[in-house]
Motif scaffolding. Structure first.
Motif, PDB file in Angstrom:
ATOM      1  N   ASN A   5       0.837  -1.207   0.000  1.00 20.93           N
ATOM      2  CA  ASN A   5       0.000   0.000   0.000  1.00 20.93           C
ATOM      3  C   ASN A   5       0.869   1.252   0.000  1.00 20.93           C
ATOM      4  O   ASN A   5       0.553   2.250  -0.660  1.00 20.93           O
ATOM      5  CB  ASN A   5      -0.928   0.009   1.219  1.00 20.93           C
ATOM      6  CG  ASN A   5      -1.992  -1.071   1.114  1.00 20.93           C
ATOM      7  OD1 ASN A   5      -2.325  -1.528   0.012  1.00 20.93           O
ATOM      8  ND2 ASN A   5      -2.532  -1.487   2.258  1.00 20.93           N
ATOM      9  N   ILE A   6       1.984   1.186   0.763  1.00 21.92           N
ATOM     10  CA  ILE A   6       2.898   2.329   0.798  1.00 21.92           C
ATOM     11  C   ILE A   6       3.522   2.535  -0.577  1.00 21.92           C
ATOM     12  O   ILE A   6       3.683   3.673  -1.040  1.00 21.92           O
ATOM     13  CB  ILE A   6       3.980   2.123   1.870  1.00 21.92           C
ATOM     14  CG1 ILE A   6       3.344   2.092   3.258  1.00 21.92           C
ATOM     15  CG2 ILE A   6       5.051   3.205   1.795  1.00 21.92           C
ATOM     16  CD1 ILE A   6       4.307   1.780   4.371  1.00 21.92           C
ATOM     17  N   CYS A   7       3.881   1.437  -1.239  1.00 24.16           N
ATOM     18  CA  CYS A   7       4.445   1.542  -2.590  1.00 24.16           C
ATOM     19  C   CYS A   7       3.448   2.195  -3.544  1.00 24.16           C
ATOM     20  O   CYS A   7       3.821   3.012  -4.399  1.00 24.16           O
ATOM     21  CB  CYS A   7       4.817   0.163  -3.121  1.00 24.16           C
ATOM     22  SG  CYS A   7       6.217  -0.592  -2.262  1.00 24.16           S
ATOM     23  N   LEU A   8       2.151   1.828  -3.380  1.00 24.41           N
ATOM     24  CA  LEU A   8       1.113   2.415  -4.226  1.00 24.41           C
ATOM     25  C   LEU A   8       0.994   3.912  -3.980  1.00 24.41           C
ATOM     26  O   LEU A   8       0.860   4.705  -4.913  1.00 24.41           O
ATOM     27  CB  LEU A   8      -0.221   1.709  -3.959  1.00 24.41           C
ATOM     28  CG  LEU A   8      -1.409   2.136  -4.837  1.00 24.41           C
ATOM     29  CD1 LEU A   8      -1.112   1.876  -6.313  1.00 24.41           C
ATOM     30  CD2 LEU A   8      -2.676   1.393  -4.398  1.00 24.41           C
ATOM     31  N   GLU A   9       1.067   4.298  -2.706  1.00 23.12           N
ATOM     32  CA  GLU A   9       0.988   5.718  -2.361  1.00 23.12           C
ATOM     33  C   GLU A   9       2.189   6.483  -2.927  1.00 23.12           C
ATOM     34  O   GLU A   9       2.054   7.623  -3.392  1.00 23.12           O
ATOM     35  CB  GLU A   9       0.930   5.891  -0.842  1.00 23.12           C
ATOM     36  CG  GLU A   9      -0.352   5.347  -0.215  1.00 23.12           C
ATOM     37  CD  GLU A   9      -0.314   5.408   1.302  1.00 23.12           C
ATOM     38  OE1 GLU A   9       0.648   6.010   1.850  1.00 23.12           O
ATOM     39  OE2 GLU A   9      -1.225   4.852   1.944  1.00 23.12           O
ATOM     40  N   LEU A  10       3.348   5.854  -2.870  1.00 26.73           N
ATOM     41  CA  LEU A  10       4.547   6.522  -3.368  1.00 26.73           C
ATOM     42  C   LEU A  10       4.466   6.785  -4.863  1.00 26.73           C
ATOM     43  O   LEU A  10       5.014   7.777  -5.363  1.00 26.73           O
ATOM     44  CB  LEU A  10       5.797   5.678  -3.055  1.00 26.73           C
ATOM     45  CG  LEU A  10       6.189   5.571  -1.576  1.00 26.73           C
ATOM     46  CD1 LEU A  10       7.351   4.596  -1.407  1.00 26.73           C
ATOM     47  CD2 LEU A  10       6.583   6.947  -1.024  1.00 26.73           C
ATOM     48  N   GLN A  11       3.797   5.897  -5.595  1.00 23.17           N
ATOM     49  CA  GLN A  11       3.678   6.080  -7.041  1.00 23.17           C
ATOM     50  C   GLN A  11       2.828   7.299  -7.391  1.00 23.17           C
ATOM     51  O   GLN A  11       2.974   7.894  -8.458  1.00 23.17           O
ATOM     52  CB  GLN A  11       3.062   4.828  -7.678  1.00 23.17           C
ATOM     53  CG  GLN A  11       3.981   3.616  -7.681  1.00 23.17           C
ATOM     54  CD  GLN A  11       5.186   3.829  -8.577  1.00 23.17           C
ATOM     55  OE1 GLN A  11       5.071   4.413  -9.651  1.00 23.17           O
ATOM     56  NE2 GLN A  11       6.340   3.367  -8.142  1.00 23.17           N
TER      57      GLN A  11
END
Length: 688
Positions: A5-11
Motif C-alpha cells: 500500500n505504501i508503494c502504491l501511495e509513493l507512485q
C-alpha cells in the motif's frame, strides 16, 4: 503496515521530498528486527572472539590468514551496522533518512558489504597468484592488497554519498537507495559483481587443481573441498540477499504486488547467515583449522618416544631429530607447497636450459634454435624451443632420475638468450676461474634447487639462486630492468673492456624463459662476489645514513645483511694495506662516475667479511684484512635503477614525513649519489 500500500501511495507522489517523508514514517518490520538483534548478537561475539585469536596468534595471520582477518573485520562492521539499525528503530520512533545515525549506518553498511566482497575475491586471486610460476616474491606480498581494498572501498562509499544514494529504504533500514537508480543499471551492476566473482573464484580453483603435485593429492583434496565450499556458500548467499533486495525494490517501484514483508524477512535471515556462517566455513580450511584448534589447546598431542622399550644410538636420535625438524619446516599450506613445487620445476628447466646454452657454444644440439642476427651485435639474440623431452635428451650429461622427477613431465619451454656474443666475450675473460657448466651441474644443484624454491626474495622481491660451488648467482629482473640493461649494454660492455679492474659485479648472461599460460621470467647470470659460505659478516654500503641501520640488541649479526651505520659501529674501516686501499678507492670511484654518466643510482658496495681458509687465491675483488683471520670480498651490485619519477617521489615523501629538507635519503640524483658514495668509500678505507 502494508508495504505494498505504501508503494502504491509513493507512485502517486511526484515530489521527491514527500516520497522520502512517507518512507521516513516506516518502522522496521518486527520479524527482521528480531532476526537482526539476536543474530547480530551471536555474530558480533563470534567475530570478536576469532579476531582476538588472530591478533594473539601470529601464525593464523600468515597469508592467506591476513585476508581472512580482513573478512572478519568487515563482517564485524556488517554485524554492528545491522544491530544498530535494528536497535535504533525502537528508541525514538522510526529512523529518519537525513539523520546522522541513518547516514552513518548507510555508510557503514556500504563499507562493510563492499569490503567483504573484495576480500572474498582477493582470497581466490591471492591463492592463484601464489601458486603461479613467477619467482618474484612481490607477487605474494599482501600489504598492498589490504591498502588497496581499504582505499577503493572508501572511494566507493564517498561516491554513494556524493550522488545522494544513501538513506532509508523500504524495509526501514538505512543503506543504498537503489530504487533511485534505473532498472537496467541495477540489474547490470549486480550481474557484473556476480559474474566477476564467479570468473575469479572458478578460474582460481581450476588453476590450483591443474598445479597440484602428485605427492600432495590428499592434502589438496581437503583444501579444494574447503575452497569449493567457501566459493559456493558466498556465491549463493550473496545471490540470495542481493536478488531479494533487487526484487523488492523493483516490485515496489513497478507495483508487481509481491509480498514485501516475506521478501524482507528472508533477506534479513540470509544476511545473518552470511555473518555467522562464513567465519565458521573459513575455519574448515585445513591450515586455519589446525591453528585454531591449537590456539584452543585442542590440537593433536605430541607422541613421546618410549626409551625403555626402544634403544636408540646417539646418531639415530640425531637423525630422528632432524626428520622431526624437517617435518615441522614442511608444514606449509597447500598454496605454498604448490608454489614451491612449481618453482622447483621451473628452476630445474631453467638450469637445464642454461646448461644446453653453454654446451651449444662448442657443440651442436638437436633442438630447434633461431639465431636472430643483426648488423648491431647488441640486438642479436638466440631462441631455444624445448619441445617434448628435448631439454633432457640434449643435456651434456644424462640427468639422474631424481632430477627428472623434479620436472614431473613438465618439459616444454622457450628460452631467449640476449646478446650471446657479448657475454661470451665477457665470460672468456675469466674462463680460468669460471666454468658455468660445472657450476650449474644438474646433479650437484638438486638440493640447492629444493632449498631455493622457498626463497621469497629480498626487499626488492627478486629471486636469487646460488650455484652449488658458490661461483654463480641467478637473479630475476623485472621487465623494466631488462629494458634498461639492454639499453645500457653497449656502454657497459665498453666500460668493462676498458676497465678490467672494475669492482662492478659482472653479468655473464641475460635470459628470458617463457611457458604456456605463464608470465615470462627474466634472469641475469652473475658472478658471485662471496664465492664461499664461510661468511663472518655482510655489509651493504650506499653511503647514506637515513634508515641504514639493521642491528638491534638481539640481532644475530651473521644472519642479516648489515648497512652503513652498522659498518661504522662494528668495523669503522676496511683494514687493508696501502696498495689495496688505493685500488679500492680508485676503481670504486671510477665505477660510480660511470653509473653517474648513465643516470643510475641505488648501487651499493657489498662487503663480505670472510673467515680465512688455509689457502685462497686472492683474485680480483678479494683483499687480505689486517687481521689475518679475515679477508674481504668486495663488489658493486644493484646498479639497474634509473633516477626516475618513482625515486624522486620516494625522496620527497621521506623528507616530507620527517619534515627535514636535508634528510640523507638513499635516493638522490645521480650526481649527488655518485659523490656521496665515493666519499663514503674514501672515508672507510683504512690503510697504513
Amino acid at each position: 503496515m502494508n508495504l505494498n500500500n505504501i508503494c502504491l501511495e509513493l507512485q502517486e507522489i511526484n515530489n521527491q521530498f514527500e516520497k522520502q517523508y512517507e518512507i521516513d514514517q516506516i518502522y522496521m518490520l518486527s520479524g527482521p528486527q528480531w532476526i537482526y538483534l539476536i543474530g547480530c548478537g551471536i555474530s558480533i561475539f563470534e567475530e570478536l572472539f576469532l579476531m582476538i585469536l588472530f591478533i594473539f596468534n601470529e601464525n593464523m595471520r600468515q597469508s592467506p590468514g591476513d585476508i581472512f582477518f580482513g573478512n572478519l573485520f568487515f563482517e564485524l562492521m556488517m554485524s554492528i551496522n545491522l544491530f544498530m539499525s535494528a536497535l535504533s528503530n525502537d528508541l525514538n520512533g522510526p529512523i529518519q533518512s537525513q539523520s546522522l545515525l541513518c547516514q552513518f549506518t548507510s555508510g557503514l553498511g556500504t563499507f562493510s558489504v563492499i569490503g567483504e566482497l573484495f576480500y572474498v575475491i582477493s582470497f581466490f586471486h591471492f591463492v592463484k597468484q601464489k601458486v603461479s610460476t613467477s619467482l618474484q616474491a612481490s607477487g605474494t606480498r599482501t600489504w598492498k592488497l589490504h591498502i588497496g581494498i581499504i582505499l577503493i572501498t572508501l572511494v566507493l562509499v564517498i561516491l554513494v554519498f556524493t550522488f545522494n544514494l544513501s538513506g532509508k529504504y523500504m524495509d526501514g533500514m538505512c543503506s543504498i537507495q537503489i530504487y533511485n537508480l534505473p532498472d537496467y543499471l541495477i540489474i547490470v551492476g549486480y550481474s557484473t559483481i556476480i559474474v566477476s566473482y564467479i570468473i575469479v573464484g572458478a578460474y582460481s580453483i581450476t588453476y590450483i587443481l591443474r598445479k597440484i603435485p602428485r605427492n600432495h593429492i590428499s592434502k589438496a583434496q581437503k583444501f579444494i573441498s574447503f575452497s569449493v565450499l567457501y566459493f559456493v556458500s558466498y556465491l549463493l548467499l550473496t545471490i540470495l540477499t542481493q536478488t531479494l533486495s533487487v526484487v523488492a525494490a523493483l516490485s515496489c517501484y513497478n507495483l508487481w504486488g509481491l509480498n514485501l514483508e516475506v521478501i524482507y524477512g528472508f533477506n534479513s535471515f540470509f544476511e545473518i547467515v552470511i555473518v555467522i556462517s562464513l567465519p565458521i566455513i573459513r575455519l574448515t580450511d585445513p591450515d586455519q583449522k589446525k591453528l585454531f584448534l591449537k590456539s584452543l589447546g585442542l590440537g593433536p598431542k605430541k607422541r613421546l618416544i618410549n626409551t625403555e622399550s626402544t634403544e636408540l644410538e646417539l646418531n639415530d636420535i640425531s637423525i630422528l631429530d632432524n626428520q622431526i625438524r624437517d617435518k615441522v619446516k614442511t608444514e606449509d599450506n597447500l598454496a605454498t607447497i604448490i608454489q614451491n613445487n612449481i618453482r622447483q620445476q621451473f628452476m630445474s628447466k631453467m638450469i637445464a636450459g642454461l646448461q644446453i646454452d653453454q654446451y651449444n657454444k662448442h657443440n651442436s644440439v638437436d633442438i630447434e634454435i633461431i639465431n636472430h642476427k643483426s648488423d648491431n651485435i647488441f640486438d642479436e639474440k638466440k631462441t631455444y624451443f624445448f619441445i617434448g623431452s628435448t631439454i633432457l635428451s640434449t643435456q651434456p650429461k644424462q640427468p639422474s632420475c631424481e632430477f627428472i622427477e623434479l620436472l614431473e613431465q613438465n618439459y616444454e619451454m622457450t628460452m631467449i638468450n640476449y646478446c650471446p656474443i657479448i657475454f661470451h666475450v665477457l665470460m672468456n675473460r675469466e674462463k680460468e676461474k669460471l666454468n658455468v657448466i660445472e657450476s650449474l651441474n644438474l646433479e650437484k644443484n638438486i638440493e640447492k634447487i629444493k632449498g631455493a624454491s622457498k626463497n621469497d626474495g629480498g626487499k626488492s622481491g627478486q629471486f636469487f639462486f646460488y650455484s652449488s660451488d658458490n661461483k654463480v648467482i641467478i637473479k630475476t629482473i623485472s621487465q623494466t630492468e631488462l629494458k634498461l640493461l639492454l639499453q645500457l649494454l653497449p656502454k657497459y660492455f665498453e666500460y668493462l673492456l676498458s676497465n678490467p679492474d672494475s669492482l662492478i659485479a659482472k653479468i655473464y648472461g641475460i635470459f628470458t624463459f617463457e611457458q604456456t599460460n605463464e608470465r615470462p621470467i627474466n634472469i641475469i647470470v652473475m658472478k658471485n662476489i662471496a664465492r664461499t659460505t664461510n661468511t663472518y659478516r655482510i655489509y651493504d654500503l650506499k653511503g647514506s645514513s637515513y634508515d641504514r641501520e639493521v642491528a638491534k640488541k638481539d640481532t644475530d649479526l651473521q644472519k642479516v645483511v648489515l648497512k652503513d651505520l652498522d659498518f661504522l659501529n662494528f668495523e669503522r674501516y676496511l683494514f687493508v694495506n696501502n696498495q689495496d686501499g688505493s685500488y679500492i678507492v680508485k676503481n670504486a670511484t671510477k665505477d660510480a662516475i660511470f653509473f653517474r654518466s648513465q643516470g643510475l643510482i641505488d648501487y651499493s658496495m657489498i662487503v663480505f667479511k670472510i673467515i680465512n681458509d688455509d689457502e685462497y687465491d686472492y683474485s680480483q675483488g678479494v683483499f687480505q684484512c689486517e687481521d689475518k683471520r679475515y679477508r674481504y670480498h668486495l663488489g658493486i651490485i644493484d646498479y639497474l635503477q634509473e633516477y626516475n619519477v618513482q625515486k624522486k617521489v620516494e625522496k620527497f615523501s621521506k623528507k616530507l614525513i620527517r619534515l627535514n629538507q636535508n634528510l640523507d635519503t638513499s635516493s638522490q640524483d645521480p650526481q649527488k649519489y655518485c659523490s656521496r658514495f665515493s666519499n663514503f668509500i674514501i672515508q672507510i678505507v683504512k690503510n697504513d
